[in-house]
Design an enzyme around this catalytic site. Sequence first.
Site, PDB file in Angstrom:
ATOM      1  N   ARG A  50      -7.842   7.462  -2.311  1.00  0.00           N
ATOM      2  CA  ARG A  50      -7.283   8.582  -1.548  1.00  0.00           C
ATOM      3  C   ARG A  50      -8.146   9.832  -1.672  1.00  0.00           C
ATOM      4  O   ARG A  50      -8.195  10.642  -0.748  1.00  0.00           O
ATOM      5  CB  ARG A  50      -5.854   8.872  -1.997  1.00  0.00           C
ATOM      6  CG  ARG A  50      -4.889   7.881  -1.385  1.00  0.00           C
ATOM      7  CD  ARG A  50      -3.455   8.279  -1.585  1.00  0.00           C
ATOM      8  NE  ARG A  50      -2.616   7.595  -0.608  1.00  0.00           N
ATOM      9  CZ  ARG A  50      -1.332   7.318  -0.807  1.00  0.00           C
ATOM     10  NH1 ARG A  50      -0.732   7.677  -1.919  1.00  0.00           N
ATOM     11  NH2 ARG A  50      -0.648   6.699   0.139  1.00  0.00           N
ATOM     12  N   LYS A 212      11.290  -6.726   1.380  1.00  0.00           N
ATOM     13  CA  LYS A 212      12.625  -6.401   1.879  1.00  0.00           C
ATOM     14  C   LYS A 212      12.713  -6.248   3.386  1.00  0.00           C
ATOM     15  O   LYS A 212      11.952  -5.513   3.986  1.00  0.00           O
ATOM     16  CB  LYS A 212      13.103  -5.107   1.219  1.00  0.00           C
ATOM     17  CG  LYS A 212      13.446  -5.309  -0.248  1.00  0.00           C
ATOM     18  CD  LYS A 212      13.748  -4.005  -0.940  1.00  0.00           C
ATOM     19  CE  LYS A 212      15.076  -3.426  -0.512  1.00  0.00           C
ATOM     20  NZ  LYS A 212      15.230  -2.049  -1.046  1.00  0.00           N
ATOM     21  N   GLY A 364       0.676  -0.287   1.163  1.00  0.00           N
ATOM     22  CA  GLY A 364      -0.078  -0.317  -0.097  1.00  0.00           C
ATOM     23  C   GLY A 364      -0.412  -1.731  -0.542  1.00  0.00           C
ATOM     24  O   GLY A 364      -1.562  -2.038  -0.876  1.00  0.00           O
ATOM     25  N   GLY A 387       4.830   4.420   4.157  1.00  0.00           N
ATOM     26  CA  GLY A 387       6.005   4.853   4.906  1.00  0.00           C
ATOM     27  C   GLY A 387       5.662   5.490   6.239  1.00  0.00           C
ATOM     28  O   GLY A 387       6.303   5.203   7.261  1.00  0.00           O
TER      29      GLY A 387
HETATM   30  P1  ADP Z   1       3.485  -3.099   1.683  1.00  0.00           P
HETATM   31  O1  ADP Z   1       3.331  -2.318   0.391  1.00  0.00           O
HETATM   32  O2  ADP Z   1       2.195  -3.627   2.181  1.00  0.00           O
HETATM   33  O3  ADP Z   1       4.269  -2.336   2.731  1.00  0.00           O
HETATM   34  P2  ADP Z   1       5.813  -4.459   0.704  1.00  0.00           P
HETATM   35  O4  ADP Z   1       5.905  -3.482  -0.413  1.00  0.00           O
HETATM   36  O5  ADP Z   1       6.847  -4.423   1.762  1.00  0.00           O
HETATM   37  O6  ADP Z   1       4.359  -4.410   1.356  1.00  0.00           O
HETATM   38  O7  ADP Z   1       5.862  -5.937   0.139  1.00  0.00           O
HETATM   39  C1  ADP Z   1       5.014  -6.377  -0.877  1.00  0.00           C
HETATM   40  C2  ADP Z   1       5.774  -7.163  -1.917  1.00  0.00           C
HETATM   41  O8  ADP Z   1       6.465  -8.248  -1.321  1.00  0.00           O
HETATM   42  C3  ADP Z   1       4.841  -7.769  -2.930  1.00  0.00           C
HETATM   43  O9  ADP Z   1       5.141  -7.213  -4.191  1.00  0.00           O
HETATM   44  C4  ADP Z   1       5.138  -9.249  -2.874  1.00  0.00           C
HETATM   45  O10 ADP Z   1       5.140  -9.858  -4.146  1.00  0.00           O
HETATM   46  C5  ADP Z   1       6.513  -9.285  -2.262  1.00  0.00           C
HETATM   47  N1  ADP Z   1       6.805 -10.562  -1.632  1.00  0.00           N
HETATM   48  C6  ADP Z   1       6.128 -11.167  -0.644  1.00  0.00           C
HETATM   49  N2  ADP Z   1       6.660 -12.360  -0.359  1.00  0.00           N
HETATM   50  C7  ADP Z   1       7.703 -12.533  -1.190  1.00  0.00           C
HETATM   51  C8  ADP Z   1       8.649 -13.583  -1.394  1.00  0.00           C
HETATM   52  N3  ADP Z   1       8.618 -14.700  -0.670  1.00  0.00           N
HETATM   53  N4  ADP Z   1       9.595 -13.405  -2.334  1.00  0.00           N
HETATM   54  C9  ADP Z   1       9.626 -12.271  -3.063  1.00  0.00           C
HETATM   55  N5  ADP Z   1       8.761 -11.267  -2.928  1.00  0.00           N
HETATM   56  C10 ADP Z   1       7.805 -11.380  -1.995  1.00  0.00           C
HETATM   57 MG    MG Z   2       4.682  -1.982  -1.219  1.00  0.00          MG
END
Ligand code: ADP
Ligand code: MG
Length: 408
Positions: A50, A212, A364, A387
Amino acid sequence: MAKLSVEDLDLGGKRIFLRVDLNVPLAGPPPEAAGPQPEAGERQVADDTRLQAALPTLQHCVKSGAAVILASHLGRPKGKPDPKYSLAPVAKRLEELLGQPVPLAADCVGDAVEAQTRSLGPGQVLLLENLRFHPEEEANDPVFAGALARLADCYANDAFAAAHRAHASIEAITRYLSPAVAGFLMRRELEALGRILDRPERPLVAILGGAKVSDKLALVERLVQQVDAVLIGGGMAFTFLRALGHGVGRSLVEPDRIELARRVLGEASRRGTQVGLPVDAVVAESPDDVESRAVGVREMPEDLMGLDIGPLTLARFTAGLRGAKTIVWNGPMGVFERSRFARGTVELARAVAASGAFSVVGGGDTVAAVHQAGVAEKIGYLSTAGGAFLEFLEGRVLPGVAALTDRP
Ligand code: ADP
Ligand code: MG
């Protein structure tokens, strides 16, 4: 772009308030825990991505002869000074990157800081202490914003990652300092993400995953209306699979979102938007399990959880990218932090990189996964935002963007 940018300003001899996102991870013990040899246990910037991203605008302002008042938040200090969240380690690293002194002010508002900003010469930089040491920052307090505004003659925002927050240094301050212009990073983010929403080259394919659904249902709803196809993996896929009547064992499911997931699938089919969902999954007892195997989604064992997309799904998703002209991706396909469950995410990252499409990746964890796959260089645009990236793609107006001065 519709907003003024730093290039539109005559910065010579001016003080510019530059809102940046220097919210970086720190390593090492917090100050009060430092042992007898402070230099050994010193707190340091663990990842300066960053800071690197903030450099072009900062360098431009310095070269243009402005006195630069840099401002950022760091972590969640709960509205009061806390040495754990001091920007001191950031000032030090920034000094190395910029190759000139970056003194840290003791606070971000007040007479002493104001005097300090007035004593700056052209091309000199002052970093304000953590904005969130004052609760008024997150409250978008106008009096506090006025106090920040007194530190400068004009305002630039380069903190796209924080632009979805109506905070004093992002929104209210622009009522007291004008023009309010975009920095280069802000401009690049808006242009890259704008290419997804605004007449994208089609076919446009979205890949969504992550943990989620509740975080991302609004995005799925919006993208279903926007894209030609959406591929859904990761933990969130299981709520959709449940909506289709599949048993998913102990996989991540948000029961109160199943109905909404069903509605989104219905909307997609009415619109003719293709939806790709997993046909198989890598299952195990837990992310720590050393034993795992791929099973079809119709035969998910009740006592196991899906932790990655399976090989058949990976092949389908990869095929789904063929011919795409634009790809937008947020959310890993599995628990990629564990090598056993990283294959779907890593291989899909390689497929995105090899697709020839203009690709935008945000979030992230997703960006970390792209780096892990070693293909960051081949991605069209890696967003620094989480976000703000999601909210922008949901079609929401970001307060930090709306507050910038329109081009005449
Ligand atoms: P980003 O930070 O790219 O927006 P998220 O924070 O929404 O992504 O999601 C990332 C998390 O989702 C990771 O920590 C990963 O381990 C988790 N994840 C991905 N697939 C699964 C799954 N099938 N069950 C539980 N957790 C998962
Ligand atoms: Mg994340």
